[in-house]
Write a protein that holds these residues in place. Structure first.
Motif, PDB file in Angstrom:
ATOM      1  N   UNK A  35      19.840  73.580  36.763  1.00 54.18           N
ATOM      2  CA  UNK A  35      20.945  74.512  36.477  1.00 54.18           C
ATOM      3  C   UNK A  35      22.240  74.020  37.119  1.00 54.18           C
ATOM      4  N   UNK A  36      22.145  73.450  38.328  1.00 50.37           N
ATOM      5  CA  UNK A  36      23.343  72.937  38.998  1.00 50.37           C
ATOM      6  C   UNK A  36      23.977  71.774  38.241  1.00 50.37           C
ATOM      7  N   UNK A  41      29.068  69.213  33.700  1.00 48.91           N
ATOM      8  CA  UNK A  41      29.409  68.973  32.292  1.00 48.91           C
ATOM      9  C   UNK A  41      30.915  69.007  32.032  1.00 48.91           C
ATOM     10  N   UNK A  42      31.672  70.002  32.581  1.00 50.25           N
ATOM     11  CA  UNK A  42      33.118  70.028  32.295  1.00 50.25           C
ATOM     12  C   UNK A  42      33.873  68.802  32.792  1.00 50.25           C
ATOM     13  N   UNK A  43      33.281  68.077  33.739  1.00 52.65           N
ATOM     14  CA  UNK A  43      33.959  66.911  34.304  1.00 52.65           C
ATOM     15  C   UNK A  43      33.636  65.618  33.542  1.00 52.65           C
ATOM     16  N   UNK A  66      23.549  63.525  33.677  1.00 53.17           N
ATOM     17  CA  UNK A  66      24.842  64.052  34.140  1.00 53.17           C
ATOM     18  C   UNK A  66      25.268  63.336  35.418  1.00 53.17           C
ATOM     19  N   UNK A  67      24.336  63.149  36.335  1.00 53.56           N
ATOM     20  CA  UNK A  67      24.637  62.471  37.596  1.00 53.56           C
ATOM     21  C   UNK A  67      25.141  61.045  37.345  1.00 53.56           C
ATOM     22  N   UNK A  98      30.800  60.738  27.627  1.00 51.70           N
ATOM     23  CA  UNK A  98      29.663  60.854  26.715  1.00 51.70           C
ATOM     24  C   UNK A  98      30.107  60.396  25.338  1.00 51.70           C
ATOM     25  N   UNK A  99      29.471  59.375  24.809  1.00 47.75           N
ATOM     26  CA  UNK A  99      29.839  58.835  23.508  1.00 47.75           C
ATOM     27  C   UNK A  99      28.622  58.574  22.649  1.00 47.75           C
TER      28      UNK A  99
END
Length: 1016
Positions: free
Chosen positions: A529-530, A535-537, A889-890, A899-900
């Motif tokens: 969840x953390x 994601x916004x970054x 994500x990390x 992300x592409x």
């Protein structure tokens, strides 16, 4: 598994198979074509139509609209757009991906024939052309003369270089630009011609009819039938000068009627290499040929030429696609070798047995050779993506072999004989690794149903990864048992290694997790969840830009500027960019034919630079940083619109492309100007520019129809006379000394057309044989001519394009959307602003790949369900898929990678491989449970037993991809996002497999037992 037994018991037969694979693989590699990317097929075709003298509005109404209507009825059309300019229209037809373009272009020609009757008289039959990326030059050369004799350089380029290159295999065409173009000019005095009662048209017809050889039948002579030929071709300039011309004053020699001289054409493009006069050659290869081999042949031929040509003639390479291909292929290949060595090191570190390491290490080249065989027979080429697929697969190639060898090695330690251990060890885990391979391959099946540019690029990669996995499965099941039965040897006494201590700690951690299963599961869920907070970054992009050591600069002056004025501006640009140390060569062309030359439009106000940079290893800045430096240096140059672009992939659209559509052209222009001003303030936007052009200054001739009718002439007669006077008329061609032909052009002396006053006195031949000045039937004035009208799906449209720097595409797009929504009011619902370009391509690719990813998850589950003959165990294993989100994500945050499409393909690959370790663990756990162990005992035994193969397979995969993640060398940018996603996702997945999955299994078993006790 009889084939395993056969392999172990028939070593000589299997050795022959291995030898055959190596030979066949080597031949396959040698015969495969090498290219930068897979050969792309774009579902796009264009229709070009010319209508001399027509304004853009007339062209839109009379040409573009009828052709658009005709094209719109063809099946599988996605979009129809058009550009209407002075004198012609270009209609772009985009079909759905996967459309048979041969059939589509045939239908287009049929539709053109259907509307041919409604097009105006004087319109040439529209042409249908397919867009093909292979139509772009693979190489550009520049020929210079150190003595400054550009005429000599041009002659060498035409007669020596072009001739030598054209005869090579694989060459489609060679075009020459720059340098003086010679022709024979017949300079006329209109008043003199008038006194003799002759016009330019009369002279053209007389000269053309005289410069021919004609057959005259046959004649019988001395019992032979001989053909008769009337020879009349001009053999020299003197023949032309002495041509008799009949006039009202009698016969006059052409030399007495006009001034004849051989000189340069009036309007001709210029080209310069590093500020000096040069002649450029653009070379196109035939479709399907090997780019690297064709370029190599060209270089060899040029080297031979250099030995034969005078020392003052220099031939330099401006652009060579094969150079970047070779460097990129070399970089990817080197990374693949480094990855293989790192994988071998991991094997030795864990096994501490040289023979075991050698067995696994042999699996890599054997698997690669087998993959090459598959690639060759499926018509794949060696390119960045197929080799990238191999590089991605290098670490995974040994996974199956490691699991089998480790199991064989364990059985040997337990006292089994060589052959028995090889057969039994392979049979024990054979089903599990077959399932693992199928899950790794089945994720690519959905890509078959994906279309678009991304699919065309990554389908070959998917095929190669699949081939490599099947090749690795073959090697693991056949070759590893064979070699193990022959050369695997145990040490008499094995010391405790660092791994034993690690194993003990893992066992303790696993035991603690089983004591507190809810806490363990809770911690993993919290981490999952953390990870959403990151994601916004993370930004988004379509494809990463590639540093090809190449930049382009375009400078546009005000419409109507002369070549000389543009050249002065080029000299200013040269001074500004001279201090940039990374520039190796600059090649610039001025004027000449335009890429859209409808109606005789020229580009004398435009200069186009090709800037070749030094190699990546010899500079500290990227091409994007150098482009920005040059952009800032050129900002101070006045009265020129200058854009600087880096050499990206070439097949993706502009990063930012805003389409403003609506009915009124003036309103669209106003909106586009406002849009440019607004988005210029968005951080990261560079060089926003609209695709419409300001009107060209022109001389407007308005014919008085009443007066003209009195003399029996009309608009067409006036237009033809003015065109003949200003452009000239090519009467014929004069053969030169070595086969070249020079145009013989009739021209009016420039002093008679140098101003509007002189143009007014231009004489026009009437129907009754008299001549009158132009001003008697027309008025002449200076005016601003029309620009262009662009339409998309039958609605007028202006596109604003921009480049981006130091920010990702997705974030900039959001900022632009917000800015325009708040600050750009649209007049009404008829006007719209939509995003196109890379943003449109990105959204389309993301949507289709997301669907493919969802389908891949389902397919992986189905494969495991079939393998385990259970819905529970695959359900348990599938928990490792979403939890890889933590690592993904990390990884993207740490490496600052957006992300592409490459990242999504990496996630697709990851979906298939993250379950492999869990499959091996759960499969053994299932075997232990069947043998009577309770859940906890089975977990504490299965976990440590499978720890070594799981750690080994994970580390070999991760270390094999490290060189790609660090992006070492040219051409690795496109594989880097895939490598990042797989490395970080697989690392997290490994820990999830080792701790979370067994704990989850234990929780489910405890609940099942309690439920059974309650019901029992």
């Amino acid at each position: 598994m009889k084939i395993v037994q056969f392999s172990v018991l028939r070593p000589i037969a299997m050795s022959m198979v291995i030898f055959f694979l190596i030979i066949l693989g080597s031949v396959s590699v040698k015969n495969m074509s090498i290219d930068l990317f897979p050969e792309l097929t774009f579902p796009t075709a264009v229709v070009t139509a010319t209508y001399d003298g027509a304004s853009p509005t007339e062209v839109e109404n009379l040409l573009a609209q009828p052709i658009e209507g005709a094209m719109g009825t063809i099946p599988n059309i996605e979009k129809v757009s058009s550009v209407s300019q002075n004198g012609g229209a270009l209609v772009l037809v985009q079909f759905n991906w996967g459309t048979d373009m041969d059939f589509a272009t045939l239908k287009m020609r049929e539709q053109i024939d259907a509307v041919r009757d409604v097009l105006p008289d004087g319109v040439q039959t529209p042409k249908v052309l397919r867009f093909n990326p292979s139509d772009l030059p693979i190489m550009q050369l520049a020929v210079t003369d150190t003595k400054g004799n550009i005429e000599n350089a041009k002659e060498v380029a035409q007669k020596e270089v072009k001739t030598a290159v054209d005869r090579l295999d694989g060459i489609a065409s060679t075009s020459i630009e720059g340098g003086p173009e010679q022709e024979v000019q017949l300079i006329t005095n209109p008043q003199k011609l008038l006194s003799y009662g002759i016009t330019l048209k009369n002279l053209q017809e007389i000269i053309g009819s005289e410069n021919i050889d004609l057959p005259g039948g046959n004649v019988e002579d001395d019992q032979e039938t001989l053909p008769i030929r009337i020879t009349g071709k001009f053999g020299s300039l003197n023949d032309l000068e002495m041509l008799p011309i009949p006039t009202r004053k009698g016969t006059v020699l052409l030399n007495d009627l006009v001034e004849i001289e051989q000189k340069e054409q009036r309007e001709n493009g210029l080209s310069y290499l590093n500020g000096k006069d040069a002649v450029g050659l653009s070379i196109l290869k035939q479709s399907g040929t090997n780019t690297v081999q064709v370029a190599k042949n060209i270089h060899n031929e040029i080297e031979k030429l250099k030995e034969e040509l005078p020392s003052n003639i220099k031939i330099q390479t401006i652009f060579d696609q094969s150079m970047f291909i070779n460097q990129s292929i070399s970089a990817v290949s080197s990374n693949m070798i480094v990855g293989s060595l790192l994988a071998a090191f991991v094997l030795f570190l864990f096994l501490r047995n040289f023979r075991s390491t050698m067995i696994i290490s042999l699996a890599i080249p054997l698997s690669i050779m087998t993959t090459f065989i598959f690639m060759y027979f499926s018509n794949q080429t060696l390119n960045l993506l197929t080799l990238g697929g191999l590089a991605l697969g290098v670490g995974m190639m040994v996974d199956n072999a490691i699991v089998i060898l480790e199991n064989i090695y364990r059985l040997r330690q337990e006292g089994e004989g060589k052959k028995d251990a090889a057969i039994k060890g392979t049979n024990q885990v054979g089903q599990a690794i077959i399932a693992s391979t199928l899950t790794s391959v089945v994720v690519f099946l959905p890509i078959i149903f994906v279309d678009g540019l991304a699919a065309q690029l990554f389908k070959p990669l998917a095929l190669v990864v699949s081939y490599s996995q099947f090749a690795a499965l073959f090697t693991a099941l056949i070759i590893v048992p064979l070699l193990s039965s022959l050369i695997l040897k145990l040490k008499e006494k094995e010391k405790k290694s660092v791994f034993d201590k690690f194993n003990n700690r893992y066992k303790a951690l696993l035991s603690a997790s089983l004591k507190h299963p809810k806490k363990t599961v809770g911690v993993v869920i919290v981490l999952f969840l953390l990870s959403f907070a990151g994601v916004p970054f993370i930004g988004t992009e379509f494809l990463p830009s590639q540093d090809q050591s190449y930049l382009s600069i375009e400078a546009e002056l005000s419409p109507g500027s002369t070549v000389e004025k543009t050249y002065r501006k080029v000299k200013e640009i040269n001074e500004k960019i001279r201090p940039v140390e990374e520039i190796a060569n600059t090649y610039v062309t001025i004027g000449g034919s335009s890429s859209f030359s409808m109606g005789g439009r020229n580009s004398n106000n435009e200069a186009n630079y090709s800037v070749l940079l030094t190699d990546i290893e010899n500079r500290s800045r990227t091409d994007l940083e150098i482009a920005e430096d040059i952009r800032q240096k050129l900002k101070s140059i006045p009265n020129a619109d200058i854009t600087v672009s880096s050499g990206t992939s070439g097949f993706s659209a502009n990063p930012i492309s805003l389409k403003i559509s609506g009915p009124n052209l003036e309103t669209l222009r106003s909106l586009s100007d406002q849009t440019i001003n607004l988005i210029s303030k968005v951080d990261g936007i560079r060089e926003p520019k609209a695709n419409y052009e300001e009107g060209n200054p022109e001389v407007s001739i308005s014919v008085n129809r009443d007066k003209a009718a009195q003399y029996g002439i009309g608009n067409a007669s006036v237009a033809q006379t003015v065109s003949d006077a200003t452009k000239g008329l090519v009467a014929t061609k004069l053969s030169g000394d070595v086969g070249e032909e020079l145009d013989v052009r009739l021209l009016v002396d420039e002093k008679y057309i140098s101003s509007t006053e002189e143009l007014e006195n231009l004489t026009i031949q009437t129907q009754v044989g008299t001549s009158i000045p132009l001003k008697a039937v027309a008025s002449i004035s200076r005016d601003t001519g029309p620009s262009q009208i662009t339409r998309s799906d039958r609605v007028r449209e202006i596109t604003v394009n921009a480049d981006i720097l130091n920010r990702d595409l997705g974030t900039i797009t959001k900022d632009i959307e917000k800015t325009l929504k708040e600050n750009l009011p649209l007049p009404n619902d008829q006007y719209k602003v939509t995003f196109g370009g890379q943003n449109e391509q990105m959204n389309d690719a993301f949507y289709k790949l997301s669907l493919a990813l969802a389908l891949a998850v389902v397919l992986v589950y189905m494969v495991m369900a079939a393998q385990f003959e259970s819905f529970f165990h695959p359900f348990l294993i599938m928990f490792s898929v979403p939890l890889t989100f933590i690592g993904i994500i990390l990884g993207l945050l740490i490496t600052n990678e957006p992300l592409g499409v490459g990242s999504l393909v990496g996630i697709l690959i990851l979906t298939g491989i993250v379950v492999n370790n869990a499959i091996v663990l759960i499969d053994y756990l299932k075997q232990l449970r069947e043998e009577g162990y309770d859940a906890k005992e089975a977990i504490l035994l299965a976990g440590p037993t499978r720890l070594r193969p799981i750690m080994m397979t994970a580390l070999t995969s991760v270390l094999g991809l490290l060189p790609l993640m660090f992006g070492i060398g040219e051409g690795t940018e496109i594989q880097r996002p895939m490598a990042i996603v797989i490395i970080f996702g697989l690392t997290v997945s490994t820990f999830i497999t080792l701790i979370f999955i067994p704990t989850l299994y234990y929780m489910f078993e405890q609940r099942r037992i309690k439920k059974k006790e309650k019901t029992g």
